[in-house]
Design a protein around this motif. Structure first.
Motif, PDB file in Angstrom:
ATOM      1  N   ASP A 190       0.837  -1.131  -0.086  1.00  0.00           N
ATOM      2  CA  ASP A 190      -0.038  -0.029  -0.007  1.00  0.00           C
ATOM      3  C   ASP A 190       0.959   1.314  -0.150  1.00  0.00           C
ATOM      4  O   ASP A 190       2.084   1.141   0.280  1.00  0.00           O
ATOM      5  CB  ASP A 190      -1.008  -0.086   1.239  1.00  0.00           C
ATOM      6  CG  ASP A 190      -0.191   0.006   2.539  1.00  0.00           C
ATOM      7  OD1 ASP A 190       0.649  -0.936   2.646  1.00  0.00           O
ATOM      8  OD2 ASP A 190      -0.432   0.943   3.231  1.00  0.00           O
ATOM      9  N   ASP A 191       0.194   2.300  -0.164  1.00  0.00           N
ATOM     10  CA  ASP A 191       0.968   3.485  -0.454  1.00  0.00           C
ATOM     11  C   ASP A 191      -0.188   4.806  -0.101  1.00  0.00           C
ATOM     12  O   ASP A 191      -1.002   4.618  -0.295  1.00  0.00           O
ATOM     13  CB  ASP A 191       1.795   3.849  -1.641  1.00  0.00           C
ATOM     14  CG  ASP A 191       3.073   4.631  -1.481  1.00  0.00           C
ATOM     15  OD1 ASP A 191       3.185   5.503  -0.471  1.00  0.00           O
ATOM     16  OD2 ASP A 191       3.901   4.267  -2.197  1.00  0.00           O
ATOM     17  N   TYR A 192       0.617   5.865  -0.033  1.00  0.00           N
ATOM     18  CA  TYR A 192      -0.335   7.170   0.148  1.00  0.00           C
ATOM     19  C   TYR A 192      -1.031   7.699  -1.269  1.00  0.00           C
ATOM     20  O   TYR A 192      -0.264   7.325  -2.231  1.00  0.00           O
ATOM     21  CB  TYR A 192       0.574   8.336   0.775  1.00  0.00           C
ATOM     22  CG  TYR A 192       1.014   8.235   2.124  1.00  0.00           C
ATOM     23  CD1 TYR A 192       0.334   8.204   3.200  1.00  0.00           C
ATOM     24  CD2 TYR A 192       2.325   8.008   2.283  1.00  0.00           C
ATOM     25  CE1 TYR A 192       0.909   8.298   4.486  1.00  0.00           C
ATOM     26  CE2 TYR A 192       2.904   7.665   3.334  1.00  0.00           C
ATOM     27  CZ  TYR A 192       2.257   7.781   4.411  1.00  0.00           C
ATOM     28  OH  TYR A 192       2.631   7.524   5.853  1.00  0.00           O
ATOM     29  N   PRO A 193      -2.302   7.861  -1.107  1.00  0.00           N
ATOM     30  CA  PRO A 193      -2.760   8.371  -2.345  1.00  0.00           C
ATOM     31  C   PRO A 193      -2.479   9.637  -2.901  1.00  0.00           C
ATOM     32  O   PRO A 193      -2.251  10.801  -2.161  1.00  0.00           O
ATOM     33  CB  PRO A 193      -4.230   8.497  -1.932  1.00  0.00           C
ATOM     34  CG  PRO A 193      -4.291   8.897  -0.276  1.00  0.00           C
ATOM     35  CD  PRO A 193      -3.155   8.120   0.189  1.00  0.00           C
TER      36      PRO A 193
ATOM     37  N   MET B 168      -4.723   4.791   3.220  1.00  0.00           N
ATOM     38  CA  MET B 168      -4.025   4.126   2.444  1.00  0.00           C
ATOM     39  C   MET B 168      -4.498   3.308   1.284  1.00  0.00           C
ATOM     40  O   MET B 168      -5.511   2.962   1.312  1.00  0.00           O
ATOM     41  CB  MET B 168      -2.832   3.137   2.916  1.00  0.00           C
ATOM     42  CG  MET B 168      -2.183   3.808   4.252  1.00  0.00           C
ATOM     43  SD  MET B 168      -0.885   5.129   3.683  1.00  0.00           S
ATOM     44  CE  MET B 168       0.534   4.146   3.336  1.00  0.00           C
ATOM     45  N   VAL B 169      -3.875   3.383   0.086  1.00  0.00           N
ATOM     46  CA  VAL B 169      -4.113   2.710  -1.034  1.00  0.00           C
ATOM     47  C   VAL B 169      -3.471   1.495  -1.539  1.00  0.00           C
ATOM     48  O   VAL B 169      -2.217   1.547  -1.434  1.00  0.00           O
ATOM     49  CB  VAL B 169      -4.406   3.577  -2.254  1.00  0.00           C
ATOM     50  CG1 VAL B 169      -5.003   3.151  -3.529  1.00  0.00           C
ATOM     51  CG2 VAL B 169      -5.347   4.882  -1.725  1.00  0.00           C
ATOM     52  N   LEU B 170      -4.069   0.293  -1.900  1.00  0.00           N
ATOM     53  CA  LEU B 170      -3.338  -0.842  -2.450  1.00  0.00           C
ATOM     54  C   LEU B 170      -2.734  -0.291  -3.626  1.00  0.00           C
ATOM     55  O   LEU B 170      -3.317  -0.020  -4.496  1.00  0.00           O
ATOM     56  CB  LEU B 170      -4.491  -1.896  -2.601  1.00  0.00           C
ATOM     57  CG  LEU B 170      -4.832  -2.677  -1.300  1.00  0.00           C
ATOM     58  CD1 LEU B 170      -5.966  -3.686  -1.410  1.00  0.00           C
ATOM     59  CD2 LEU B 170      -3.485  -3.401  -0.488  1.00  0.00           C
ATOM     60  N   LYS B 171      -1.519  -0.781  -3.878  1.00  0.00           N
ATOM     61  CA  LYS B 171      -0.729  -0.475  -4.975  1.00  0.00           C
ATOM     62  C   LYS B 171      -1.126  -1.626  -6.067  1.00  0.00           C
ATOM     63  O   LYS B 171      -1.560  -2.614  -5.899  1.00  0.00           O
ATOM     64  CB  LYS B 171       0.740  -0.671  -4.605  1.00  0.00           C
ATOM     65  CG  LYS B 171       1.141   0.403  -3.661  1.00  0.00           C
ATOM     66  CD  LYS B 171       2.578  -0.039  -3.311  1.00  0.00           C
ATOM     67  CE  LYS B 171       3.805   0.210  -4.178  1.00  0.00           C
ATOM     68  NZ  LYS B 171       5.115  -0.177  -3.738  1.00  0.00           N
ATOM     69  N   PRO B 172      -1.021  -0.973  -7.598  1.00  0.00           N
ATOM     70  CA  PRO B 172      -1.406  -2.011  -8.593  1.00  0.00           C
ATOM     71  C   PRO B 172      -0.357  -3.021  -8.707  1.00  0.00           C
ATOM     72  O   PRO B 172      -0.939  -4.446  -8.865  1.00  0.00           O
ATOM     73  CB  PRO B 172      -1.244  -1.234  -9.773  1.00  0.00           C
ATOM     74  CG  PRO B 172      -0.614   0.065  -9.386  1.00  0.00           C
ATOM     75  CD  PRO B 172      -0.793   0.222  -8.012  1.00  0.00           C
TER      76      PRO B 172
ATOM     77  N   HIS C 124      -7.886  -4.038   1.484  1.00  0.00           N
ATOM     78  CA  HIS C 124      -7.998  -3.609   2.755  1.00  0.00           C
ATOM     79  C   HIS C 124      -7.625  -2.230   2.650  1.00  0.00           C
ATOM     80  O   HIS C 124      -7.448  -1.582   1.582  1.00  0.00           O
ATOM     81  CB  HIS C 124      -6.915  -4.194   3.800  1.00  0.00           C
ATOM     82  CG  HIS C 124      -7.476  -5.436   4.461  1.00  0.00           C
ATOM     83  ND1 HIS C 124      -8.034  -5.371   5.677  1.00  0.00           N
ATOM     84  CD2 HIS C 124      -7.492  -6.757   3.903  1.00  0.00           C
ATOM     85  CE1 HIS C 124      -8.519  -6.588   6.042  1.00  0.00           C
ATOM     86  NE2 HIS C 124      -8.112  -7.467   4.877  1.00  0.00           N
ATOM     87  N   TYR C 125      -7.465  -1.432   3.798  1.00  0.00           N
ATOM     88  CA  TYR C 125      -6.947   0.089   3.651  1.00  0.00           C
ATOM     89  C   TYR C 125      -8.260   0.921   3.029  1.00  0.00           C
ATOM     90  O   TYR C 125      -9.505   0.581   3.218  1.00  0.00           O
ATOM     91  CB  TYR C 125      -5.637   0.342   3.017  1.00  0.00           C
ATOM     92  CG  TYR C 125      -4.523  -0.664   3.645  1.00  0.00           C
ATOM     93  CD1 TYR C 125      -4.313  -0.612   5.011  1.00  0.00           C
ATOM     94  CD2 TYR C 125      -4.214  -1.587   2.850  1.00  0.00           C
ATOM     95  CE1 TYR C 125      -3.275  -1.457   5.453  1.00  0.00           C
ATOM     96  CE2 TYR C 125      -3.153  -2.453   3.156  1.00  0.00           C
ATOM     97  CZ  TYR C 125      -2.753  -2.454   4.554  1.00  0.00           C
ATOM     98  OH  TYR C 125      -1.909  -3.277   4.946  1.00  0.00           O
ATOM     99  N   GLU C 126      -7.656   2.084   2.418  1.00  0.00           N
ATOM    100  CA  GLU C 126      -8.930   2.922   1.885  1.00  0.00           C
ATOM    101  C   GLU C 126      -9.509   2.608   0.616  1.00  0.00           C
ATOM    102  O   GLU C 126     -10.494   2.978   0.502  1.00  0.00           O
ATOM    103  CB  GLU C 126      -8.239   4.284   1.775  1.00  0.00           C
ATOM    104  CG  GLU C 126      -9.106   5.455   1.457  1.00  0.00           C
ATOM    105  CD  GLU C 126     -10.356   5.695   2.225  1.00  0.00           C
ATOM    106  OE1 GLU C 126     -11.374   6.277   2.072  1.00  0.00           O
ATOM    107  OE2 GLU C 126     -10.106   5.593   3.586  1.00  0.00           O
ATOM    108  N   GLY C 127      -8.649   1.724  -0.007  1.00  0.00           N
ATOM    109  CA  GLY C 127      -9.294   1.321  -1.398  1.00  0.00           C
ATOM    110  C   GLY C 127      -8.179   0.695  -2.187  1.00  0.00           C
ATOM    111  O   GLY C 127      -7.053   0.517  -1.880  1.00  0.00           O
TER     112      GLY C 127
END
Length: 247
Positions: A51-54, A61-65, A116-119
Motif C-alpha cells: 500500500d501507499d499514500y494516495p 492508504m491505497v493498495l498498489k497495483p 484492505h485500507y482505503e481502497g
C-alpha cells in the motif's frame, strides 16, 4: 472441477471456512479446488509493502497495483483452460444476488481479490478485473468476509455438492421468491402443531400450500421481489387471495 483462487494479505482467515462443512466436502468430492495466496509475496520491495499514500492527499492508504497485477498474472499463467473471472470485492461493486451466484457457478476458474485500507488503485478496476461485487450497502474492514460469502454461495451450486440436486433449485431467490416454511418432527411440539396439509399425504395440496406460503412470505417480507418477476396465472390468483386476506 472449478478452481478458486483468493488473493489476500490475511490468508489464514480462510482456513476455518474452506476447511469445514460443505466447502470442505466439495473439495473432497473434487468439485472444486481452493488456493489462498498472500499477494504481499508479490511485492517488488524488500519490505513487501502493498500500500501507499494516495496521490492528491487524503486519509488512509491505497493498495498498489503492482503486487495485485503480478499475483493475478501469475495465477492466470499457471492455470489451464478458459480465462478466469477476476472478482474484486468492494462496497462500490454490483450488489450480490442469487442470480449472480448461479452465473459464477458456471465458470471454470474464479479469482477473488480481497482488499484492505482505503481502497484500490483505480488501474486495478480498469485493467485487471472482470467483476466487482458488494455483498451489501455497508463497509467491512476487508474483502475476506465478503469473498467467503460469495464462495460459499457459488460452491453449493456445483453439481454433486449438495445431498439433493433439488435443494438449491428450491432455495429462496432461486425462483425469484422467498422459500416456503419448513417443519419436521414432532408434529406437535409444546402445543405448536404442523399445518394439517403437510401430514395429509396429499401431494397436490402440499405443493399448492408451499406455493401459496412462498408467495405469502415474499409479499410480507420482500414485496419488491414480486415487482421483478412475471408470475404464471395460477400463482397470480394465489397472490390475489393473499393480498385480499391481508387487507
Amino acid at each position: 472441477m472449478m478452481k478458486i483462487d483468493v488473493l489476500s494479505i490475511f490468508p489464514e482467515m480462510f482456513s476455518g471456512v474452506l476447511g469445514h462443512s460443505i466447502l470442505k466436502k466439495a473439495e473432497e468430492k473434487q468439485a472444486v479446488s481452493y488456493q489462498v495466496v498472500n499477494f504481499r509475496d508479490f511485492a517488488d520491495n524488500r519490505h513487501q509493502t502493498v500500500d501507499d499514500y494516495p496521490y492528491g492527499g487524503g486519509a488512509g492508504m491505497v493498495l498498489k497495483p503492482q503486487p495485485i497485477f503480478d499475483a493475478v498474472e501469475n495465477l492466470v499463467q499457471k492455470a489451464e483452460g478458459k480465462k478466469p473471472r477476476v472478482v474484486l470485492m468492494c462496497p462500490q461493486g454490483e450488489r450480490y444476488t442469487q442470480k449472480k451466484a448461479e452465473e459464477l457457478s458456471q465458470e471454470e476458474h474464479l479469482i477473488f481479490i480481497c482488499g484492505h485500507y482505503e481502497g484500490y488503485d483505480e488501474r486495478i478496476r480498469e485493467h485487471l478485473i472482470t467483476d466487482e461485487i458488494s455483498i451489501g450497502d455497508y463497509v467491512l474492514t476487508g474483502g475476506e468476509l465478503g469473498a467467503m460469502v460469495v464462495i460459499d454461495s457459488v460452491v453449493r451450486l456445483l453439481p454433486g455438492v449438495l445431498g439433493s440436486e433439488e435443494s438449491h433449485i428450491q432455495d429462496s431467490f432461486s425462483t425469484g421468491l422467498l422459500e416456503h416454511p419448513h417443519y419436521t418432527r414432532p408434529a406437535d411440539f409444546r402445543g405448536m402443531k404442523v399445518p394439517d396439509v403437510l401430514v395429509s399425504g396429499n401431494h397436490r395440496l402440499i405443493e399448492e400450500w408451499r406455493k401459496k406460503e412462498s408467495l405469502r412470505r415474499t409479499h410480507l417480507r420482500r414485496p419488491d421481489l414480486l415487482e421483478e418477476i412475471e408470475l404464471p396465472s395460477d400463482m397470480k390468483k394465489l397472490l390475489a387471495e393473499i393480498r385480499n386476506q391481508s387487507e
